[in-house]
Structures are given as C-alpha cells and as structure tokens.
Design a protein around this motif. Structure first.
Motif, PDB file in Angstrom:
ATOM      1  N   GLU A 151       1.701   1.639  -5.652  1.00  5.83           N
ATOM      2  CA  GLU A 151       0.555   1.731  -6.564  1.00  5.83           C
ATOM      3  C   GLU A 151       0.996   2.164  -7.947  1.00  5.83           C
ATOM      4  O   GLU A 151       0.523   1.637  -8.963  1.00  5.83           O
ATOM      5  CB  GLU A 151      -0.470   2.719  -6.005  1.00  5.83           C
ATOM      6  CG  GLU A 151      -1.729   2.828  -6.856  1.00  5.83           C
ATOM      7  CD  GLU A 151      -2.718   3.851  -6.318  1.00  5.83           C
ATOM      8  OE1 GLU A 151      -3.557   4.336  -7.109  1.00  5.83           O
ATOM      9  OE2 GLU A 151      -2.661   4.161  -5.102  1.00  5.83           O
ATOM     10  N   SER A 167       0.608  -0.158 -11.183  1.00  7.05           N
ATOM     11  CA  SER A 167      -0.205   0.382 -12.280  1.00  7.05           C
ATOM     12  C   SER A 167       0.580   0.341 -13.590  1.00  7.05           C
ATOM     13  O   SER A 167       0.033   0.002 -14.642  1.00  7.05           O
ATOM     14  CB  SER A 167      -0.639   1.811 -11.968  1.00  7.05           C
ATOM     15  OG  SER A 167      -1.456   1.849 -10.820  1.00  7.05           O
ATOM     16  N   ASN A 218       0.838  -1.190   0.000  1.00  8.34           N
ATOM     17  CA  ASN A 218       0.000   0.000   0.000  1.00  8.34           C
ATOM     18  C   ASN A 218       0.880   1.250   0.000  1.00  8.34           C
ATOM     19  O   ASN A 218       1.887   1.315   0.687  1.00  8.34           O
ATOM     20  CB  ASN A 218      -0.915   0.001   1.230  1.00  8.34           C
ATOM     21  CG  ASN A 218      -1.887   1.172   1.209  1.00  8.34           C
ATOM     22  OD1 ASN A 218      -2.293   1.613   0.138  1.00  8.34           O
ATOM     23  ND2 ASN A 218      -2.244   1.659   2.374  1.00  8.34           N
ATOM     24  N   ALA A 275      -5.460   0.091  -4.220  1.00 10.38           N
ATOM     25  CA  ALA A 275      -5.233   1.366  -4.898  1.00 10.38           C
ATOM     26  C   ALA A 275      -6.077   2.443  -4.231  1.00 10.38           C
ATOM     27  O   ALA A 275      -7.063   2.138  -3.547  1.00 10.38           O
ATOM     28  CB  ALA A 275      -5.581   1.245  -6.378  1.00 10.38           C
ATOM     29  N   ILE A 314      -6.267  -2.214  -7.997  1.00  8.45           N
ATOM     30  CA  ILE A 314      -5.623  -1.745  -9.235  1.00  8.45           C
ATOM     31  C   ILE A 314      -6.502  -2.069 -10.434  1.00  8.45           C
ATOM     32  O   ILE A 314      -6.689  -1.243 -11.338  1.00  8.45           O
ATOM     33  CB  ILE A 314      -4.242  -2.397  -9.414  1.00  8.45           C
ATOM     34  CG1 ILE A 314      -3.270  -1.919  -8.336  1.00  8.45           C
ATOM     35  CG2 ILE A 314      -3.676  -2.115 -10.802  1.00  8.45           C
ATOM     36  CD1 ILE A 314      -2.773  -0.520  -8.480  1.00  8.45           C
TER      37      ILE A 314
END
Length: 502
Positions: free
Chosen positions: A210, A214, A205, A277, A284
């Motif tokens: 993220e 991504s 996290n 996310a 995500i």
C-alpha cells in the motif's frame, strides 16, 4: 511476430491515427522539397482537411465494439472515442487559427508550425487509446516534444525563447517524476499492460504494498499535474502562454489539457481504483481523494485570485486555464457516478468557449501589436461581431446561465454534492472562486463595450476564422440551452464508458 499475425490485427481501429500520421509526413516532405517562395499557409488548410478526414473515420468507428490490438497496447473503447472526438474537434479549430496567424515580424518556420501541431495531436490521440505504460509514455513524449518546439518557434522573440526554455525544463522534470511513479507500478506487478496491472494490484494487500502504490500514485499525480497546470505545479503556464504564438497557446490550454486529463483518468481508474488500501476496506484512489481535493481547492483559489492582477490578456487566460483545471479536479476528487460525463461535457464546452475566445484575441492583438487588456477597449465600435462573440465566450467561461459553461459547472456541482457531505467544502470554494472570476471576465467585458477605443488599426478578419468564431459562439449558446443534445450523444455512442475496464 510473423506476417500472418501482423495482418490479423484490426488495423482499422487506428485509421484516425494513420490519417494524421500520413498528413503530417506529407506536409513535412512537402515543406522540405518545396521552394521557399511558396506560401506555406496552404499547409494549414491541408492540415484542417486531414483532421476532418480523421474525424469522419472516427465517427464511422463509433458503432464498432471495443477493439484491442498489438497485445492490448492500443485500445479503441468508448473512452478513447469520446476523447478523440474532443481532440480532433479542438485541433481543427486550432489549425484554422494557425492558418490565419500572421504576426508583424512574420513566421519563418511556417511549414514546421503545421506538421508539429499534427504530431502533437497524434501523441494526444495515442494517450487516449493506450493500454500500456510504454505506449502511454510514448504518446505523452510525442505531445510534449512537439509542444516544446512550437512554444519557441518564434526564434527572434526573447519571450518565445523564454517560454520554450521554461516549458522544456518544467516538462522534463514532470516527465521524470511521472516515469518514476510508473516504474514502481511495474516493479510491483511485473507488467506494463494496464489491464494486467489492474488484475495484479488487487492481490497486493499489506502495508508495504500500500505504501509503495500510494507513493507511485502521488508521483504520477504530481507529474501529470504539471501537464494540466494545477497549483502548485502551474508556474510555467503564464510565461509559456505569454511567449508562445497564440495558436500554440490555444493548443496548450485546450488540447494538451484534454490529453492530460485523459491520461490521468486512464491511469488512475484502471490501476488505482482496483488497488486495495486500509486492509481492503477501500481503494488507493479513494484513499487519496483528500490530496486531489487539496489540489483542486488550491488551484481554484490561486488561479482566480492571481488572474485579478493580470494586465496581459494571454497571462489572464493562462490563470483562467489554471482555474478551470481546478474545477475539473473537483469532479475527479468527488468520484461521483456522473464524473465521466461531467468531465466530457465540460471539455466539450471548454473547446468552444476557450478556442473561440483565443480566435478573437488573435485578431485583436495582431491588429494592435499588443496583448494588453486595454487593446480591447472600444472593440464593439470597431467590430460588433467580434465584441458580441467575445462577450458570449466570457459569459460561458464565467459560468453564466444560458451558456455551455454554466451547464458544465452545474454538472460538477451536482456530482460532487450527490456523493458525500464532505464535498460541500470543495463546492463552496468552487462557487466563491467562480464569483471572483466574474471580476476579471467582466473587466474585459467593460473594456469592449463601455471604454473608448485607443486603437485605430483596422482588424483583419479572415473568412475562415470568422466562420470558426461564429460556430463556436453558436455551439456555446446551443449547449447552454439544450445540453441534452450532447448528453444523448454521449450515452448512446459511448455507453457511459461501461467498456472502460474490459
């Protein structure tokens, strides 16, 4: 690993793969040592028998609980069983096409033609069962390398050489991008096992994590979008479809696409559905729905609009295949509770209607030595059976009620609308582009039934291919009238993929 541990594995879970491997190896050795005067067409019949044996062995495994062997690198769960059945059924039809394929200039490397189809199938089957990034990649490359060779197997034809070159270049780029995305996932989690990665990413996290995840997601999406031919990564498809032998074109449009979507689902729903996310308020995968939806909309629009301009039947079906990839991406973008069964049923319908259409295309184009749409003019007078069968396949591809294609599209509509009102845009695009597709499908329809014939050449109709066309036409209608047959089988045998994450 000692021998005792090796023998303790439940190798029966890999029985379908072992059968395909043994048959492919047998055909390669037989081709190597057999006289050049032997008729290699019989290799195709051996291949069909091998595929049917693999399918029977898979059916015997349907009631078995999920199996994971080789340190979780190979999984036989409901998802793998469902997609392997599609792959084996489609491959059997393609092998029948290959056995009946007789181009005017002949096919010098006919022996390789059959066992390369089997090795490509083997790679696709491993992709559906892989529980590890390494085995996923090995399966992907086995499918890809075999497909590259098959695309250029007509070495005397410049169009075939061009198809192979473009396919290799685009495929290599796509593979590199996909592998780069996988490397980020491995770097963040320290593992290549999908279930282990899924448990690790739940703790990643923060903005940095993220952002990296991504980026990995987008690179995998781009690389695999090349494989399934979605816009803007579709430019290789028309030339490769046109230059490849028709059985190879059929294989790429159906088997390769099924394997690509199986890989997409296995990767994205195992890894990115668990990755947090937006400060752990979503995943995500959910945060990337917009990108998937954008690809879906562009693919449906461009695939159908460019298909309107095509005068070559293989290029027309290439853009048709692109458009159908867009329809399937709508189901992925929606993330509805009905997504798995909608995609599975759509591919089941797609096997029958698309491979049946390619069987008719093969007979007509070889007889006239031309792939122009005008070669279908007056087909009803030349061969009523082929014209009526092709009409059934075209109606299903267009999504006309009473056919399997209509049920497949309807399921995607309902699934998308049941989740969020924002999906009305995607569904609207799907409806409009489906109506646009009526024009080029019905243009072919008009040529077959309402135009005078410009060809006098007799169409050779091998019995095996006629039986395949008839079965495909019957299943296209049956699944359109009583689709519950397929859905009952899906939920009873695969439990809606409830064992996907276990």
């Amino acid at each position: 690993m000692d021998m005792e541990a090796l023998l303790s594995y439940r190798w029966g879970a890999m029985l379908p793969e072992f059968i395909i491997l043994v048959v492919a190896t047998f055909l390669s050795l037989l081709d190597l040592f057999a006289r050049k005067t032997w008729n290699r067409k019989w290799f195709g019949y051996i291949g069909v028998v091998g595929i049917l044996l693999a399918m029977i062995s898979l059916l015997l495994l349907l009631n078995e609980p999920p199996v994971s062997i080789l340190e979780d690198t190979f999984r036989l769960d409901g998802f793998a069983k469902a997609f392997k059945l599609l792959l084996l059924g489609g491959a059997a039809c393609v092998m029948v096409l290959a056995s009946s394929y007789e181009p005017k200039e002949g096919l010098t490397y006919r022996g390789e033609f059959y066992y390369l189809l089997l090795t490509a199938l083997l790679g696709a089957m491993f992709m559906t069962s892989s529980g590890d990034l390494i085995t996923l990649f090995v399966g992907l490359e086995l499918l890809s390398l075999s497909s590259y060779i098959l695309a250029g197997i007509r070495k005397q034809q410049l169009s075939s050489n061009e198809a192979a070159m473009k396919y290799v270049i685009n495929g290599g780029i796509a593979t590199a991008i996909t592998l780069f995305g996988m490397s980020y996932v491995y770097g963040l989690t320290g593992s290549t096992n999908l279930l282990e990665i899924a448990s690790q990413v739940t703790f990643l996290n923060g903005r940095a994590y993220e952002g990296m995840l991504s980026l990995a997601f987008l690179m995998m999406l781009v690389g695999l979008s090349f494989k399934v031919a979605t816009v803007p990564f579709h430019m290789w498809a028309p030339d490769v479809y046109e230059g490849s032998p028709i059985p190879v074109t059929a294989f790429l449009s159906v088997i390769s696409k099924i394997a690509g979507f199986a890989l997409l689902i296995r990767l994205f729903f195992t890894i990115f559905a668990n990755a947090p996310a937006k400060e752990m308020t979503t995943s995500i995968l959910e945060s990337m729905q917009g990108y998937i939806g954008l690809i879906a909309g562009a693919t449906m629009i461009i695939g159908n609009l460019v298909a309107l301009q095509q005068q070559n039947i293989k290029r027309l079906f290439a853009y048709s295949s692109v458009a159908h990839a867009g329809y399937l991406f709508v189901a992925l973008a929606a993330l509805s509770p009905f997504m798995f069964d909608a995609i599975w049923f759509y591919f089941l319908a797609y096997i029958f209607m698309n491979l049946g259409a390619f069987a008719v295309i093969q007979l007509v184009t070889i007889a006239s030595d031309s792939a122009k749409i005008t070669t279908f003019s007056g087909l009803y007078k030349r061969s009523p059976f082929l014209a009526i069968s092709m009409a059934i396949f075209l109606l299903s591809l267009a999504g006309i009620p009473g056919t399997a294609g209509f049920i497949g599209k309807l399921n995607i509509f309902v699934g998308a609308l049941s989740v969020s009102s924002t999906h009305y845009v995607l569904v609207s695009i799907m409806i409009v582009t489906t109506v646009i597709s009526y024009y080029y499908y019905f243009t072919l329809f008009v040529h077959m039934f309402f135009r005078p014939s410009y060809e006098s050449a007799q169409i050779k109709k091998p019995n095996g291919l006629l039986v395949s066309i008839g079965l495909c036409a019957c299943f296209t209608i049956i699944l359109g009238i009583v689709p519950n047959i397929a859905y009952t089988f899906f939920f009873e045998q695969f439990s809606g993929f409830t064992d996907f994450f276990s």
